[in-house]
Design a protein around this motif. Structure first.
Motif, PDB file in Angstrom:
ATOM      1  N   ALA A 252       0.319 -41.871  -0.442  1.00  0.00           N
ATOM      2  CA  ALA A 252      -0.097 -41.098   0.736  1.00  0.00           C
ATOM      3  C   ALA A 252      -0.130 -41.969   1.975  1.00  0.00           C
ATOM      4  O   ALA A 252      -0.045 -43.211   1.913  1.00  0.00           O
ATOM      5  CB  ALA A 252      -1.463 -40.480   0.483  1.00  0.00           C
ATOM      6  N   ASN A 253      -0.290 -41.327   3.120  1.00  0.00           N
ATOM      7  CA  ASN A 253      -0.318 -42.036   4.401  1.00  0.00           C
ATOM      8  C   ASN A 253      -1.709 -42.510   4.798  1.00  0.00           C
ATOM      9  O   ASN A 253      -1.863 -43.198   5.805  1.00  0.00           O
ATOM     10  CB  ASN A 253       0.234 -41.128   5.509  1.00  0.00           C
TER      11      ASN A 253
ATOM     12  N   GLU B 280       8.473 -37.831  -2.087  1.00  0.00           N
ATOM     13  CA  GLU B 280       9.554 -37.258  -1.293  1.00  0.00           C
ATOM     14  C   GLU B 280      10.893 -37.240  -2.059  1.00  0.00           C
ATOM     15  O   GLU B 280      11.826 -36.512  -1.686  1.00  0.00           O
ATOM     16  CB  GLU B 280       9.705 -38.006   0.029  1.00  0.00           C
TER      17      GLU B 280
ATOM     18  N   SER C  11      -3.980 -34.011  -2.025  1.00  0.00           N
ATOM     19  CA  SER C  11      -3.651 -33.080  -0.941  1.00  0.00           C
ATOM     20  C   SER C  11      -2.405 -33.512  -0.182  1.00  0.00           C
ATOM     21  O   SER C  11      -1.688 -32.666   0.370  1.00  0.00           O
ATOM     22  CB  SER C  11      -4.837 -32.958   0.017  1.00  0.00           C
ATOM     23  N   ASP C  12      -2.122 -34.817  -0.143  1.00  0.00           N
ATOM     24  CA  ASP C  12      -0.941 -35.291   0.578  1.00  0.00           C
ATOM     25  C   ASP C  12       0.356 -34.924  -0.138  1.00  0.00           C
ATOM     26  O   ASP C  12       1.433 -34.936   0.482  1.00  0.00           O
ATOM     27  CB  ASP C  12      -1.020 -36.812   0.765  1.00  0.00           C
TER      28      ASP C  12
ATOM     29  N   VAL D 241       2.276 -31.968   1.288  1.00  0.00           N
ATOM     30  CA  VAL D 241       3.065 -32.228   2.497  1.00  0.00           C
ATOM     31  C   VAL D 241       4.492 -32.596   2.127  1.00  0.00           C
ATOM     32  O   VAL D 241       5.457 -32.113   2.714  1.00  0.00           O
ATOM     33  CB  VAL D 241       2.415 -33.350   3.334  1.00  0.00           C
ATOM     34  N   ASP D 242       4.624 -33.458   1.114  1.00  0.00           N
ATOM     35  CA  ASP D 242       5.963 -33.923   0.713  1.00  0.00           C
ATOM     36  C   ASP D 242       6.737 -32.852  -0.055  1.00  0.00           C
ATOM     37  O   ASP D 242       7.959 -32.768   0.052  1.00  0.00           O
ATOM     38  CB  ASP D 242       5.841 -35.174  -0.147  1.00  0.00           C
TER      39      ASP D 242
ATOM     40  N   TYR E 100       6.128 -29.530   0.141  1.00  0.00           N
ATOM     41  CA  TYR E 100       6.095 -28.240   0.840  1.00  0.00           C
ATOM     42  C   TYR E 100       5.604 -27.112  -0.089  1.00  0.00           C
ATOM     43  O   TYR E 100       6.027 -25.973   0.025  1.00  0.00           O
ATOM     44  CB  TYR E 100       7.485 -27.871   1.391  1.00  0.00           C
TER      45      TYR E 100
ATOM     46  N   ASP F   9       2.032 -25.893  -2.359  1.00  0.00           N
ATOM     47  CA  ASP F   9       0.707 -26.037  -2.938  1.00  0.00           C
ATOM     48  C   ASP F   9       0.756 -25.874  -4.453  1.00  0.00           C
ATOM     49  O   ASP F   9       0.048 -26.540  -5.199  1.00  0.00           O
ATOM     50  CB  ASP F   9      -0.206 -24.971  -2.328  1.00  0.00           C
TER      51      ASP F   9
ATOM     52  N   ARG G 111      -7.715 -27.137   2.078  1.00  0.00           N
ATOM     53  CA  ARG G 111      -6.286 -27.413   2.266  1.00  0.00           C
ATOM     54  C   ARG G 111      -5.416 -26.648   1.263  1.00  0.00           C
ATOM     55  O   ARG G 111      -4.199 -26.648   1.400  1.00  0.00           O
ATOM     56  CB  ARG G 111      -6.015 -28.911   2.074  1.00  0.00           C
ATOM     57  N   HIS G 112      -6.037 -26.057   0.260  1.00  0.00           N
ATOM     58  CA  HIS G 112      -5.251 -25.522  -0.849  1.00  0.00           C
ATOM     59  C   HIS G 112      -5.594 -24.063  -1.134  1.00  0.00           C
ATOM     60  O   HIS G 112      -6.688 -23.587  -0.796  1.00  0.00           O
ATOM     61  CB  HIS G 112      -5.479 -26.361  -2.110  1.00  0.00           C
TER      62      HIS G 112
END
Length: 869
Positions: free
Chosen positions: A61-62, A81, A110-111, A114-115, A117, A119, A148-149
């Motif tokens: 994650a970031n 990714e 949760s991150d 994002v990668d 796209y 849930d 977030r989900h």
């Protein structure tokens, strides 16, 4: 290696709460930001280094690194990714390489959404990885960011993980709330805890728990994650308007129309209550109600009254924000009840009940179905989420029907409310909760509820049952949970026993412990009655009486034994060292001396509540609450409340209920009759008297002879009660016909040993009800009638009075009563064998019976029934 203590969170207090960490535990921390996860994951990493256990960190994650400085760990950078299969292959390869008894830390799950796209793929990843780690007897830390989900993703993760913990942070304090702990539970495991040093201390006060939890959004209450039917779309639109993420060109009148639509759809369709809802609920209020709803439909009268009271007070005076306990209730919509009727094949039976006056057989059949019915699976899931939210806090499931607590109909005590200690495993708690919902639904077709509706021409009205689920207000003392004070308040006082008392100032009935002893009528105990505006004026007339008529029994919830029970106040004091007893009681040095003579040194308090009433601002606050609400409602109101002190002069008030008080509050000056001869007096009393004063003729006197009734066995006493009910139904009640019912002990008691166990429907044609303090030497007339009985009297415009023949100035002329003509055989011939016990004395122009008249003065607390020529 199979020892459960082999693994640790690195925080001794957390290990204690969770009853240790089992090999294979996958622990998910639900957080608002990654910094809330840091202290937990750092402690975990340090503990594993100390144990010299292999520690693996998956970095993808970031956000900042989750490892503390100078920690020994093998870090694997994996790349979501590159795709799901590539990502999970890399992770499974590492797990296989490190084998059993390793420890793992994952970046925030949760991150991954994002990668990918997606849930859904986050849930898929967890459902594959978690069991794989479990098979290797590992201990693994995961984090999820709240809100977030989707609801489905959260549900799948919760079902798969062994431990789910909510983490909150407020004012630099960390709080945790275990949601799921697989194969472990204790009495406080699922409570909210605060982190102090190395310990996690359970929050025992309801006010503190609700204050923390209501600051955070319910992730399963997010309208965007629900099926987008008209219900969700309407609330979603309101949510976007509130957050200004909707089309900025929307007109103010469109917002007003949307607000009105939500009120009509979910709040109320009653015109008077709709007006109040429009004035005191803003869009945010309506959104918050919607988030806490289970199913669709209306929230019902009781829920609306509670919400309106809180909103009215806070919007009128912001200072109430600090004095009122924050509610965190849930609302089970009326459509859930309707669905329950349909899927359990009960709708048609209920339909026939609504259309027939002779409904007894149908009602019995329907009640049998309702107490055993099934719920849709999606509703069961939402029930489980309610229980996850409350943890092991005691809760109450309350009726909140569409007709209940509205202008004109109180339905006091007609429907069930069920206390749940809420202890045991999650499955056990769910079982008890579902049964409680069934019991409330069943009570909609109880005989008492149906006859109430029939008597008020409501049987064919659309009466659906919504439910209000509330956290019980109070705190834990040892094994016992209860509020320090609870009670009922009226903005208009129909019981005026002193000239200093102004009826419009109101009245409260106050008890120590759960408010059941204020709303129900108990035959063996007393409550404290306070006339607001004259709180130093007690109904009791001597020091001896004030001590005698104090509350002695307290209703509590026993969390150890998972039950609602009644205990003596003295027992609670002995076992509750943290209870500030000096606030509520007065020391009795004479009793202490008696203990001393027996070789026992201890303090003894009797429960009078004098310090609370006379030396704190509480009574003034309750007065202000009642006056404010009554002014807004433009009607007398009554409330139920609970109170908990945090300091000697600092407390929180929880408004549990608010509704219009159905009373006729005309005050008339009534001239007292003069020169009544002693031989013409039938009875005379100095109270208590409750209701509207009057001077009028009495058409019928129904008199149960105390000394003969008192000799009957309990079974025959119940038979007498049924006969009274049949007499009541035979009588023709007109507006100007006055019927007086007098008998020994308590009317409508649940115990035949203490009075006559009629139901209220069996005496609903009575104008004046009189209790005679004979039959039981310790049974004394008590003006604290309990809300349900009290409100029945008020709704039916009955006058209540009691006679204690031993009191100075009181008269019960038994000789005269025995010599008056008895027409029982004409009204109910089949009861003639009981003519010595039941006497019906009726005046008409053809009889030899003299006219009877009654004079009642509620202010001076005097009443007299006499013969007149």
């Amino acid at each position: 290696m199979s020892n459960h203590n082999f693994f640790s969170t690195g925080i001794a207090g957390l290990d204690t709460i969770l009853h240790g960490i089992f090999p294979g535990d996958n622990i998910v921390f639900q957080i608002d930001s990654i910094d809330q996860f840091i202290p937990f994951v750092h402690a975990f990493c340090k503990e594993n280094n100390f144990q010299n256990r292999k520690l693996v960190y998956f970095r993808f994650a970031n956000h900042i690194s989750l490892l503390p400085e100078n920690i020994k760990a093998d870090i694997f950078e994996v790349h979501p990714e590159k795709g799901f299969e590539h990502f999970i292959d890399d992770i499974f390869t590492v797990i296989e390489k490190y084998g059993k008894w390793s420890a793992y830390v994952f970046d925030s799950l949760s991150d991954l959404a994002v990668d990918w796209y997606s849930d859904e793929m986050v849930a898929n990843f967890f459902m594959l990885t978690c069991p794989y780690l479990f098979d290797f007897d590992t201990e693994t830390y995961f984090a999820l960011i709240r809100n977030r989900h989707s609801e489905d993703t959260i549900s799948r993760i919760h079902k798969t993980a062994q431990i789910i913990i909510d983490v909150y942070k407020k004012n630099e304090n960390y709080y945790i709330h275990p949601i799921k702990v697989w194969k472990r539970h204790s009495r406080t495991m699922y409570m909210l805890h605060v982190w102090k040093d190395e310990k996690f201390v359970p929050i025992l006060k309801s006010s503190k728990t609700s204050e923390i939890l209501t600051e955070y959004n319910l992730q399963w209450g997010d309208f965007t994650t629900k099926p987008q039917d008209i219900w969700a779309k309407t609330f979603n639109k309101a949510y976007h308007i509130y957050n200004k993420s909707y089309n900025s060109s929307i007109k103010n009148e469109d917002i007003i129309l949307l607000k009105e639509k939500i009120i009509r759809m979910a709040i109320t369709q009653d015109p008077k209550l709709s007006f109040l809802a429009k004035e005191f609920f803003n869009i945010e209020d309506l959104i918050n109600i919607g988030k806490r709803m289970i199913g669709t439909g209306l929230i019902g009268g009781k829920s609306l009254g509670m919400l309106l009271a809180q909103s009215i007070l806070k919007k009128n005076d912001p200072n109430w924000n600090n004095k009122l306990e924050q509610h965190d209730s849930f609302f089970i919509g009326s459509d859930v009840f309707y669905t329950y009727l349909v899927i359990n094949n009960c709708w048609w039976i209920r339909y026939k009940i609504r259309k027939k006056k002779d409904f007894s057989d149908y009602a019995v059949k329907a009640r049998n179905i309702l107490e055993k019915g099934d719920f849709p699976e999606d509703i069961i899931k939402q029930f489980r989420k309610i229980l996850n939210y409350y943890g092991q806090s005691p809760i109450i499931v309350r009726s909140s029907s569409l007709l209940e607590d509205a202008y004109g109909n109180a339905f006091s005590g007609k429907y069930e409310s069920i206390f749940l200690p809420n202890q045991g495993t999650p499955d056990e708690r769910l079982y008890e909760f579902i049964n409680a919902v069934r019991k409330v639904y069943k009570s909609t077709l109880s005989e008492e509820a149906l006859f109430y509706r029939l008597n008020r021409n409501l049987l064919d009205k659309d009466e659906q049952m919504a439910l209000l689920v509330q956290r019980v207000s109070g705190s834990l003392y040892g094994n016992l949970f209860f509020p320090q004070l609870a009670g009922v308040g009226y903005s208009y006082n129909p019981f005026v026993w002193n000239k200093e008392i102004i009826p419009e100032d109101g009245l409260i009935r106050l008890v120590f412990g759960l408010g059941t002893r204020a709303v129900e009528r108990f035959d063996d105990d007393y409550t404290r009655i306070v006339a607001l505006g004259a709180s130093n004026r007690r109904p009791e007339t001597s020091v001896l009486e004030t001590q005698k008529y104090n509350q002695r029994k307290v209703d509590v919830i026993d969390l150890e034994n998972n039950e609602f029970l009644t205990k003596y106040f003295d027992d609670i004091v002995l076992n509750s060292p943290k209870l500030p007893i000096e606030l509520f009681g007065t020391r009795d040095f004479s009793i202490e001396q008696k203990f001393k003579e027996l070789g026992k040194i201890r303090s003894y308090y009797y429960l009078d509540l004098d310090k609370i009433i006379l030396k704190t601002p509480l009574i003034k606050d309750i007065y202000n609450i009642l006056q404010t609400l009554s002014k807004i409602y433009k009607y007398p109101i009554d409330i139920e409340f609970a109170i908990n002190f945090t300091k000697k002069s600092d407390y929180k008030i929880y408004i549990l209920q608010c509704r219009p008080f159905q009373i006729k509050n005309e005050n008339e000056i009534i001239e007292e009759p003069q020169n009544i001869k002693y031989e013409d007096i039938i009875f005379k009393t100095n109270g208590p008297i409750i209701g509207k004063g009057m001077s009028t003729k009495v058409d019928i006197l129904i008199y149960v002879v105390p000394e003969l009734y008192g000799k009957l066995p309990n079974q025959q006493r119940s038979l007498i009660a049924r006969l009274i009910g049949r007499i009541n139904q035979k009588l023709v009640k007109t507006e100007d016909k006055i019927i007086l019912l007098a008998g020994p002990g308590r009317w409508a008691t649940s115990s035949p040993s203490l009075g006559i166990p009629v139901t209220f429907y069996e005496i609903n044609k009575i104008s004046i009800i009189c209790e005679i303090a004979e039959m039981h030497e310790n049974l004394t007339p008590d003006a604290s009638l309990g809300t349900h009985f009290f409100n029945d009297l008020v709704e039916n415009n009955m006058l209540y009075l009691s006679i204690n023949p031993k009191n100075q100035g009181s008269i019960l002329n038994k000789e005269k009563l025995n010599n008056m003509d008895n027409c029982l055989d004409k009204i109910l011939p089949e009861a003639v064998k009981y003519k010595d016990i039941i006497k019906i004395i009726e005046y008409n122009e053809e009889s030899n019976q003299k006219k009877m008249k009654i004079y009642s003065d509620t202010i001076n607390q005097t009443a007299i029934l006499y013969s007149d020529y």
